[in-house]
Enzyme design. Structure first.
Site, PDB file in Angstrom:
ATOM      1  N   ARG A 167      -2.752  10.621   6.746  1.00 21.02           N
ATOM      2  CA  ARG A 167      -3.021   9.010   6.843  1.00 21.02           C
ATOM      3  C   ARG A 167      -2.399   8.400   5.945  1.00 21.02           C
ATOM      4  O   ARG A 167      -2.859   8.297   4.731  1.00 21.02           O
ATOM      5  CB  ARG A 167      -4.124   8.835   7.263  1.00 21.02           C
ATOM      6  CG  ARG A 167      -4.353   7.160   7.837  1.00 21.02           C
ATOM      7  CD  ARG A 167      -5.806   7.000   8.264  1.00 21.02           C
ATOM      8  NE  ARG A 167      -6.769   7.129   7.212  1.00 21.02           N
ATOM      9  CZ  ARG A 167      -7.056   6.249   6.058  1.00 21.02           C
ATOM     10  NH1 ARG A 167      -6.403   5.234   6.286  1.00 21.02           N
ATOM     11  NH2 ARG A 167      -8.135   6.740   5.240  1.00 21.02           N
TER      12      ARG A 167
ATOM     13  N   GLN B  98      -7.806  14.409   4.371  1.00 21.49           N
ATOM     14  CA  GLN B  98      -7.128  13.552   3.207  1.00 21.49           C
ATOM     15  C   GLN B  98      -8.335  13.368   2.030  1.00 21.49           C
ATOM     16  O   GLN B  98      -9.552  12.901   2.170  1.00 21.49           O
ATOM     17  CB  GLN B  98      -6.815  12.230   3.830  1.00 21.49           C
ATOM     18  CG  GLN B  98      -6.317  11.371   2.714  1.00 21.49           C
ATOM     19  CD  GLN B  98      -5.934   9.962   3.317  1.00 21.49           C
ATOM     20  OE1 GLN B  98      -6.537   9.180   3.304  1.00 21.49           O
ATOM     21  NE2 GLN B  98      -4.564   9.998   3.711  1.00 21.49           N
TER      22      GLN B  98
ATOM     23  N   ARG C 100      -0.927   9.290  -0.140  1.00 19.40           N
ATOM     24  CA  ARG C 100      -2.278   9.770  -0.589  1.00 19.40           C
ATOM     25  C   ARG C 100      -2.167  11.143  -1.103  1.00 19.40           C
ATOM     26  O   ARG C 100      -2.729  11.715  -2.104  1.00 19.40           O
ATOM     27  CB  ARG C 100      -3.465   9.417   0.112  1.00 19.40           C
ATOM     28  CG  ARG C 100      -3.799   8.026   0.251  1.00 19.40           C
ATOM     29  CD  ARG C 100      -4.775   7.504   1.151  1.00 19.40           C
ATOM     30  NE  ARG C 100      -5.054   6.105   1.030  1.00 19.40           N
ATOM     31  CZ  ARG C 100      -6.083   5.454   1.726  1.00 19.40           C
ATOM     32  NH1 ARG C 100      -6.732   6.306   2.920  1.00 19.40           N
ATOM     33  NH2 ARG C 100      -6.427   4.236   1.723  1.00 19.40           N
TER      34      ARG C 100
ATOM     35  N   HIS D 255     -12.126  12.285   1.766  1.00 16.42           N
ATOM     36  CA  HIS D 255     -12.319  10.918   2.249  1.00 16.42           C
ATOM     37  C   HIS D 255     -12.214  10.514   3.808  1.00 16.42           C
ATOM     38  O   HIS D 255     -12.697   9.818   4.599  1.00 16.42           O
ATOM     39  CB  HIS D 255     -11.086  10.099   1.566  1.00 16.42           C
ATOM     40  CG  HIS D 255     -10.933   8.526   2.169  1.00 16.42           C
ATOM     41  ND1 HIS D 255     -12.169   7.676   1.846  1.00 16.42           N
ATOM     42  CD2 HIS D 255     -10.004   8.063   2.611  1.00 16.42           C
ATOM     43  CE1 HIS D 255     -11.579   6.464   2.161  1.00 16.42           C
ATOM     44  NE2 HIS D 255     -10.528   6.509   2.743  1.00 16.42           N
TER      45      HIS D 255
ATOM     46  N   HIS E  76      -8.885  11.539  -0.875  1.00 15.72           N
ATOM     47  CA  HIS E  76      -8.204  10.209  -1.720  1.00 15.72           C
ATOM     48  C   HIS E  76      -8.023  10.451  -2.799  1.00 15.72           C
ATOM     49  O   HIS E  76      -9.073  10.947  -3.647  1.00 15.72           O
ATOM     50  CB  HIS E  76      -9.434   9.129  -0.944  1.00 15.72           C
ATOM     51  CG  HIS E  76      -8.743   7.640  -1.287  1.00 15.72           C
ATOM     52  ND1 HIS E  76      -8.480   7.311  -2.587  1.00 15.72           N
ATOM     53  CD2 HIS E  76      -8.557   6.692  -0.528  1.00 15.72           C
ATOM     54  CE1 HIS E  76      -7.929   5.982  -2.521  1.00 15.72           C
ATOM     55  NE2 HIS E  76      -7.962   5.696  -1.362  1.00 15.72           N
TER      56      HIS E  76
ATOM     57  N   LEU F 223     -15.657   5.598  -3.257  1.00 17.72           N
ATOM     58  CA  LEU F 223     -14.205   5.154  -3.213  1.00 17.72           C
ATOM     59  C   LEU F 223     -13.794   4.197  -4.270  1.00 17.72           C
ATOM     60  O   LEU F 223     -14.392   3.193  -4.479  1.00 17.72           O
ATOM     61  CB  LEU F 223     -13.955   4.693  -1.809  1.00 17.72           C
ATOM     62  CG  LEU F 223     -12.412   4.267  -1.347  1.00 17.72           C
ATOM     63  CD1 LEU F 223     -11.563   5.757  -1.462  1.00 17.72           C
ATOM     64  CD2 LEU F 223     -12.410   3.594   0.000  1.00 17.72           C
TER      65      LEU F 223
ATOM     66  N   PHE G 199       0.768  -1.159   0.108  1.00 18.71           N
ATOM     67  CA  PHE G 199      -0.049  -0.027  -0.068  1.00 18.71           C
ATOM     68  C   PHE G 199       0.978   1.266  -0.053  1.00 18.71           C
ATOM     69  O   PHE G 199       1.934   1.270   0.569  1.00 18.71           O
ATOM     70  CB  PHE G 199      -0.804   0.120   1.191  1.00 18.71           C
ATOM     71  CG  PHE G 199      -2.453  -0.094   1.011  1.00 18.71           C
ATOM     72  CD1 PHE G 199      -2.955  -0.878  -0.011  1.00 18.71           C
ATOM     73  CD2 PHE G 199      -3.035   1.048   1.499  1.00 18.71           C
ATOM     74  CE1 PHE G 199      -4.397  -0.930  -0.167  1.00 18.71           C
ATOM     75  CE2 PHE G 199      -4.472   0.981   1.339  1.00 18.71           C
ATOM     76  CZ  PHE G 199      -4.942   0.063   0.306  1.00 18.71           C
TER      77      PHE G 199
ATOM     78  N   GLU H  46      -7.142   1.785  -2.847  1.00 17.21           N
ATOM     79  CA  GLU H  46      -5.741   1.799  -2.917  1.00 17.21           C
ATOM     80  C   GLU H  46      -5.211   0.587  -3.214  1.00 17.21           C
ATOM     81  O   GLU H  46      -4.199   0.658  -4.035  1.00 17.21           O
ATOM     82  CB  GLU H  46      -5.185   2.266  -1.887  1.00 17.21           C
ATOM     83  CG  GLU H  46      -3.614   3.205  -2.045  1.00 17.21           C
ATOM     84  CD  GLU H  46      -3.212   3.818  -0.879  1.00 17.21           C
ATOM     85  OE1 GLU H  46      -1.842   3.917  -0.770  1.00 17.21           O
ATOM     86  OE2 GLU H  46      -3.889   4.526  -0.155  1.00 17.21           O
TER      87      GLU H  46
END
Length: 626
Positions: free
Chosen positions: A423, A246, A321, A387, A248, A262, A120, A265
């Protein structure tokens, strides 16, 4: 109307991963626990966390450890994280994942039979324990089953399955109540009937999730209206670093009906690449200097990394991100976006169709059913979507206790500090488990020293009057219109790219909407009345938006999820500053507070030259606190 009353030791507001983990901890210690669920039990936003839960178990690469996970988390947050929260999270995440497995979670496996872990963005090693791309759903299923197991045990022992732990679904909390400066309970109403409910409880855990519905385009579901952030503010708690939102990088952009949903990822973790309308893999142009030694600057090396991670740098599609979202935003603004205002994400050239359907079943189904796109054969159109909020309730790391409000605790997305300015993907699910458990432990210890704290009739009367007020007004403002106005303000003026002048404009407009919202009127009765619900959600979202805009205006630098066009660089002096939001009953006030310094043993985990990129010369010279 007779007021419905309940009395418990611990009240948990929110039935996602953090709330359920706190409830389990409190119940297993013998306390009586109530769980408040705004929607249906099992529909918490935790199910949207698809890719996996980050934990340094070393099942796929045995070089991983809590120290590496800690370093990655601090880097991702641009060293604005509360070091103690990041340390606890990195150390305790593996135990929380193994615990879930003993409770029945069915994780994907390696060939050796261990829990599988995938790559990730921002994580040095494959670290995300996963269940296809439905990990959050499995977490919630497992935690729900654990709650049922505890209820069955109580049923066998007392004859009443709900004697020790009970779920109150489709109920909204409007006030956290205090007596003598300490928490005494909470007040709310049943969403279906509008009938009011009082919960007397000397310990309250807020685990309400995020704030996404404050924005026009979001991956969040309808529940994400910042309820916990606002409840905490109104109860006298602080919010920390609310400027950090954030976006995304990959949400759906077409058709309009699904804009913002969404796109996990995991697609990039499994080898998906980002291209513009010229067919270029553009992420190589957007690798920041602080990451150049860790990310490939050419396609050949990036592609080799999937087969040989020890001798190649990572693909830039797996940057944190915030970096990817800004890059996509830049490509679209430069006219190199897709027809519908996004970019292309393609995994079809990397994996065979059957493997895509096995590893990314939800994504295949989502695009095929909602957009008419077969991701095994063609690219997806994606773009940034609001997000996650890194900012949240200021808490004591070890106990999750809200600073300044005895008896109040917060865990999960509603709590701030853990993630700093950004994050890393996968850190959310393990965050829920680690700090959900610690919030439960904190409540247990608090109750050992503090007994019952009865609610006064005056507090009940005030809470009831607040719920009735919109019905007593005639011809006032419409909550739907004001909500739409607020979303336009945040989208246009407090989005991915910010400037001081636009933020000041946003602050003024939010203040105007807040003034008008005091005159919101609700027509009709309380039953099945969504306008009634939105009147309270709107008040919460306005507090959140005000905190975000004022904190963003104060931070004159760009860092993580906060990008200032007029201050494009990251300033080492600002790394030492947290922004603390508080509410005086009329407006949000924001002040600067020094970030706790990292102790020497954690400081020494980093290469000194890396720290020089983030810290002032004085900080580096000190070498951490002792």
């Amino acid at each position: 109307m007779t007021l419905e009353r309940h009395s418990y030791d611990v009240l948990v507001i929110g039935a996602g991963g953090a709330g359920l983990r706190a409830a389990v901890e409190a119940r297993e210690s013998g306390l009586r626990v109530a769980i408040i669920c705004k929607s249906l039990f099992g529909k918490a936003h935790t199910v949207m966390a698809e890719g996996g839960a980050a934990a340094s178990m070393g099942n796929v690469n045995d070089k991983d450890s809590w120290k590496v996970h800690f370093r990655d988390t601090m880097r991702g947050g641009k060293f604005l994280n509360h070091y103690r929260m990041a340390e606890l999270h990195a150390k305790e995440s593996p135990d929380r994942i193994w615990e879930l497995e003993t409770w029945g979670a069915l994780f994907d496996r390696t060939k050796e039979g261990k829990i599988s872990q995938r790559n990730f963005g921002g994580h040095e090693y494959p670290r995300l324990a996963h269940v296809g791309d439905r990990t959050g759903l499995e977490l919630i299923r497992t935690m729900q089953q654990k709650i049922v197991q505890l209820q069955q045990k109580d049923g066998r022992e007392t004859g009443d399955m709900e004697s020790g732990i009970k779920v109150f679904a489709e109920l909204t909390i409007t006030d956290i109540l205090k007596e003598n400066g300490k928490v005494s309970g909470a007040y709310g109403y049943w969403r279906e009937s509008g009938e009011e409910v009082l919960f007397e409880a000397p310990a309250v855990v807020i685990a309400t999730g995020g704030v996404g519905k404050t924005f026009k385009i979001t991956s969040n579901s309808w529940e994400g209206t910042g309820d916990g952030h606002a409840l905490a503010l109104k109860a006298g708690a602080n919010l920390v670093d609310m400027e950090f939102l954030q976006f995304h990088p990959t949400g759906m952009v077409w058709p309009p009906s699904v804009r913002g949903i969404l796109v996990t990822e995991s697609v990039r973790g499994e080898g998906g690449v980002l291209t513009n309308n010229l067919g270029e893999r553009f992420m190589f142009k957007y690798i920041p200097d602080v990451f150049k030694d860790k990310y490939a600057d050419n396609e050949a090396e990036a592609d080799r990394w999937y087969e040989d991670q020890d001798n190649n740098r990572r693909p830039p599609e797996l940057l944190p991100r915030d970096e990817v979202a800004r890059a996509i935003n830049s490509e679209v603004k430069a006219g190199r976006g897709t027809e519908h205002g996004g970019v292309f994400l393609d995994v079809s050239k990397r994996l065979p169709a059957e493997l895509i359907k096995k590893r990314l079943p939800s994504m295949w189904h989502q695009f095929y059913e909602l957009a008419g796109v077969d991701i095994t054969k063609e690219p997806m159109e994606v773009g940034p979507t609001c997000h996650y909020v890194m900012g949240g309730v200021e808490v004591e790391p070890d106990t999750a206790a809200a600073v300044g409000v005895p008896g109040l605790f917060a865990a999960g997305e509603v709590a701030g500090g853990m993630h700093g300015s950004n994050r890393l993907g996968g850190n959310s699910l393990s965050d829920l488990l680690v700090f959900g458990r610690r919030a439960g432990m904190g409540a247990i210890e608090y109750l050992k020293k503090n007994g019952a704290n009865p609610v006064s009739e005056a507090a009940i009367k005030a809470a009831a009057a607040k719920i009735q007020a919109p019905f007593d007004r005639q011809g006032g403002e419409n909550s739907y219109s004001l909500h739409a106005e607020l979303q336009e303000v945040t989208h246009n003026l407090v989005g991915i790219i910010r400037t001081g002048s636009e933020l000041k404009e946003a602050i003024a407009k939010i203040a105007d909407i807040r003034k008008r919202s005091a005159n919101v009127a609700v027509t009709g009765g309380r039953k099945f009345n969504p306008g009634f619900h939105l009147a309270f959600d709107l008040d919460n979202m306005l507090l959140v938006a005000e905190s975000t805009a004022k904190s963003a205006d104060a931070r004159e630098e760009s860092r993580g999820g906060h990008t200032r066009d007029d201050f494009p660089g990251m300033d080492n002096k600002w790394r030492q500053v947290n922004h603390i939001s508080s509410f005086d009953g009329e407006k949000v006030n924001v002040r600067a507070q020094a970030l706790p310094p990292m102790p020497k043993e954690l400081f020494d985990l980093f290469d000194i030259h890396e720290l020089e990129k983030y810290m002032t010369p004085d900080e580096v010279a000190k070498g951490g606190s002792n």
